[in-house]
Write a protein that holds these residues in place. Structure first.
Motif, PDB file in Angstrom:
ATOM      1  N   UNK A   4      -2.506  -4.924  -5.834  1.00  0.00           N
ATOM      2  CA  UNK A   4      -1.425  -4.869  -4.845  1.00  0.00           C
ATOM      3  C   UNK A   4      -2.001  -4.711  -3.448  1.00  0.00           C
ATOM      4  N   UNK A   5      -1.179  -5.004  -2.478  1.00  0.00           N
ATOM      5  CA  UNK A   5      -1.522  -4.729  -1.092  1.00  0.00           C
ATOM      6  C   UNK A   5      -0.838  -3.428  -0.668  1.00  0.00           C
ATOM      7  N   UNK A   6      -1.552  -2.635   0.124  1.00  0.00           N
ATOM      8  CA  UNK A   6      -1.017  -1.345   0.550  1.00  0.00           C
ATOM      9  C   UNK A   6      -0.662  -1.425   2.037  1.00  0.00           C
ATOM     10  N   UNK A   7       0.556  -1.034   2.324  1.00  0.00           N
ATOM     11  CA  UNK A   7       1.076  -1.069   3.688  1.00  0.00           C
ATOM     12  C   UNK A   7       1.411   0.347   4.138  1.00  0.00           C
ATOM     13  N   UNK A   8       1.051   0.657   5.382  1.00  0.00           N
ATOM     14  CA  UNK A   8       1.407   1.946   5.962  1.00  0.00           C
ATOM     15  C   UNK A   8       2.667   1.761   6.788  1.00  0.00           C
ATOM     16  N   UNK A   9       3.690   2.523   6.440  1.00  0.00           N
ATOM     17  CA  UNK A   9       4.931   2.420   7.209  1.00  0.00           C
ATOM     18  C   UNK A   9       4.754   3.146   8.532  1.00  0.00           C
ATOM     19  N   UNK A  10       5.049   2.441   9.593  1.00  0.00           N
ATOM     20  CA  UNK A  10       4.921   2.990  10.948  1.00  0.00           C
ATOM     21  C   UNK A  10       6.235   2.701  11.649  1.00  0.00           C
ATOM     22  N   UNK A  11       7.156   3.655  11.608  1.00  0.00           N
ATOM     23  CA  UNK A  11       8.494   3.413  12.130  1.00  0.00           C
ATOM     24  C   UNK A  11       9.163   2.349  11.290  1.00  0.00           C
ATOM     25  N   UNK A  12       9.594   1.298  11.922  1.00  0.00           N
ATOM     26  CA  UNK A  12      10.245   0.219  11.175  1.00  0.00           C
ATOM     27  C   UNK A  12       9.254  -0.842  10.728  1.00  0.00           C
ATOM     28  N   UNK A  13       8.003  -0.698  11.183  1.00  0.00           N
ATOM     29  CA  UNK A  13       7.006  -1.690  10.820  1.00  0.00           C
ATOM     30  C   UNK A  13       6.206  -1.248   9.596  1.00  0.00           C
ATOM     31  N   UNK A  14       5.618  -2.220   8.950  1.00  0.00           N
ATOM     32  CA  UNK A  14       4.696  -1.944   7.854  1.00  0.00           C
ATOM     33  C   UNK A  14       3.377  -2.638   8.170  1.00  0.00           C
ATOM     34  N   UNK A  15       2.328  -1.838   8.240  1.00  0.00           N
ATOM     35  CA  UNK A  15       1.018  -2.352   8.630  1.00  0.00           C
ATOM     36  C   UNK A  15       0.146  -2.448   7.383  1.00  0.00           C
ATOM     37  N   UNK A  37     -13.021  -4.952  -5.460  1.00  0.00           N
ATOM     38  CA  UNK A  37     -14.460  -5.064  -5.250  1.00  0.00           C
ATOM     39  C   UNK A  37     -15.134  -3.696  -5.232  1.00  0.00           C
ATOM     40  N   UNK A  38     -14.345  -2.625  -5.434  1.00  0.00           N
ATOM     41  CA  UNK A  38     -14.921  -1.298  -5.476  1.00  0.00           C
ATOM     42  C   UNK A  38     -14.957  -0.594  -4.134  1.00  0.00           C
ATOM     43  N   UNK A  39     -14.455  -1.236  -3.118  1.00  0.00           N
ATOM     44  CA  UNK A  39     -14.420  -0.590  -1.803  1.00  0.00           C
ATOM     45  C   UNK A  39     -13.369   0.502  -1.799  1.00  0.00           C
ATOM     46  N   UNK A  40     -13.705   1.625  -1.190  1.00  0.00           N
ATOM     47  CA  UNK A  40     -12.814   2.777  -1.234  1.00  0.00           C
ATOM     48  C   UNK A  40     -12.300   3.127   0.150  1.00  0.00           C
ATOM     49  N   UNK A  41     -11.116   3.684   0.179  1.00  0.00           N
ATOM     50  CA  UNK A  41     -10.498   4.121   1.421  1.00  0.00           C
ATOM     51  C   UNK A  41      -9.641   5.346   1.128  1.00  0.00           C
ATOM     52  N   UNK A  42      -9.735   6.327   2.036  1.00  0.00           N
ATOM     53  CA  UNK A  42      -8.827   7.464   1.971  1.00  0.00           C
ATOM     54  C   UNK A  42      -7.796   7.311   3.080  1.00  0.00           C
ATOM     55  N   UNK A  43      -6.552   7.537   2.749  1.00  0.00           N
ATOM     56  CA  UNK A  43      -5.483   7.440   3.734  1.00  0.00           C
ATOM     57  C   UNK A  43      -4.678   8.749   3.699  1.00  0.00           C
ATOM     58  N   UNK A  44      -4.506   9.401   4.836  1.00  0.00           N
ATOM     59  CA  UNK A  44      -3.712  10.625   4.867  1.00  0.00           C
ATOM     60  C   UNK A  44      -2.226  10.302   4.820  1.00  0.00           C
ATOM     61  N   UNK A  45      -1.796   9.880   3.672  1.00  0.00           N
ATOM     62  CA  UNK A  45      -0.424   9.401   3.515  1.00  0.00           C
ATOM     63  C   UNK A  45      -0.001   9.635   2.069  1.00  0.00           C
TER      64      UNK A  45
END
Lengths: 63, 63
Positions: A4-15, A37-45
């Motif tokens: 899946x693709x992950x989107x961060x909601x920012x007000x009415x937008x999704x980034x 591909x094994x790439x990792x990311x931490x998101x404070x969300x």
């Protein structure tokens, strides 16, 4: 493939913040993502909603 | 199709609670699930981990 693709909601937008995500693990202060591909990311969300058939995961900032 | 199966972690076991889940929406007291046929279920649990390529979502009871 069923990633899946992950989107961060920012007000009415999704980034779009990460594509082709395979694993998602919520933790105390956010969520750990890893793509196919094994790439990792931490998101404070937190996860707000997921629609897997649309390959969409929406997260929102922890306030 | 990219739906997932949802398992409730119960100690060392994982119990299948819903198959072919499309949408997942965490809420204050648990998580709302809906499968590809539109059937809905509320579970008093939180998302622990997801591996989308394996079609697995693990939830754990809110203690």
């Amino acid at each position: 493939m069923c990633e899946s693709n992950v989107y961060l909601q920012d007000g009415e937008n999704e980034v779009l913040i990460m594509e082709s995500v395979d694993t998602i693990e919520p933790c105390e202060n956010g969520v750990n993502l890893m793509d196919i591909l094994g790439r990792q990311m931490f998101v404070p969300a937190r996860i707000k909603a997921m629609t897997l058939l649309n390959h969409r995961i929406i997260v929102e900032k922890i306030s």
